[in-house]
Design a protein around this motif. Sequence first.
Motif: not given
Length: 364
Positions: A86, A97, A119
Amino acid sequence: MIARVFGASFVVTILALVVAFLYAGWSGVALCAILGILEISLSFDNAVINATILERMSPMWQKIFLTVGILIAVVGMRLLFPLVIVWATAGLNPVDAMDLALNPPADGAATFADGSASYETLLTDAHPQIAAFGGMFLIMLFLDFVFDDSGITWLSPIEGPLGRLGRLPGASTVVALAALVTAAQFAADDATVSVLTAGILGLFTYLVVNGLTGLIEQDEPDDSAGPSEAAKAVGKAGLFLFLYLEVLDASFSFDGVIGAFAITSDPILIALGLGFIGAMFVRSITVYMVRAGTLSEYRYLEHGAHWAIGALAVIMLVSVDENIEVPEIVTGLIGVAFIGAATLSSIWANRRDAARQSASPVAD
């Protein structure tokens, strides 16, 4: 031996379930248990391959794989790896994240009210690149095995011609690159270059780690003509075998981590279920196979595991196309089918050999 090998796994499982209960109640316990079962069912072929490599390592490096290796598997692959993905793809630092992972949109939505991606969505969007890297590493492992005609064959009508094809220099690399280029054609237009780059990095990683391991093993002194503790990898050879095992475990983990988001996007539960429960049991199964001599008793088991790996590699490369989604249960059943068939073939072969030996005349 079973209690000694699997005892730690059961203890860790109980502790993980207790932590899951304290963290998310009974629903957390259920999700954690499901993730653990998912990881074990998907990674049995991984355990077989790990066992073939672990047999070549000294007792010291085997212990390192079971201690330091499990920390890498849990903290590195099941917790930090999704955060790094991410971070790399969305520009979020690992702290942001993690905050995004622990605070998903309401009702499981893919985006927040302001339109920003969740996410789970960010990690899923990175799947083509992850699949290309892992798929190329695994397909090289499969091709190097089936292109080697120096040992016994299981599916002889297929493995025989493939073994002869493997006599061509660089055959594995050529076939793998052809598979990558074909897969990249079906990736989204804006992902083609990144898929090719990730796939080439997977190929490069395999060639470097596998090549250095083989080179250093050749340079290590061999004090025995047969398989003994003296002939097992120590020093630098053991280190590179350990690194090879960790990269291999990571390649197997990619698909499982992505698939876990169909169950939950909570990184803590994923680390507890996939890591502490699943990865721990996979390692225990690996050790049991080494100490029980399972690979020598079931002669075709390694073949079945490699064919399962080949199937997984193909599935990962096919899934580069965002329109194709292969359910995790299909991936798991393919692996179970290959390993089950190889086990049955080994049993039949052992019985056939025993019958022939009993039927042959005994010399006076």
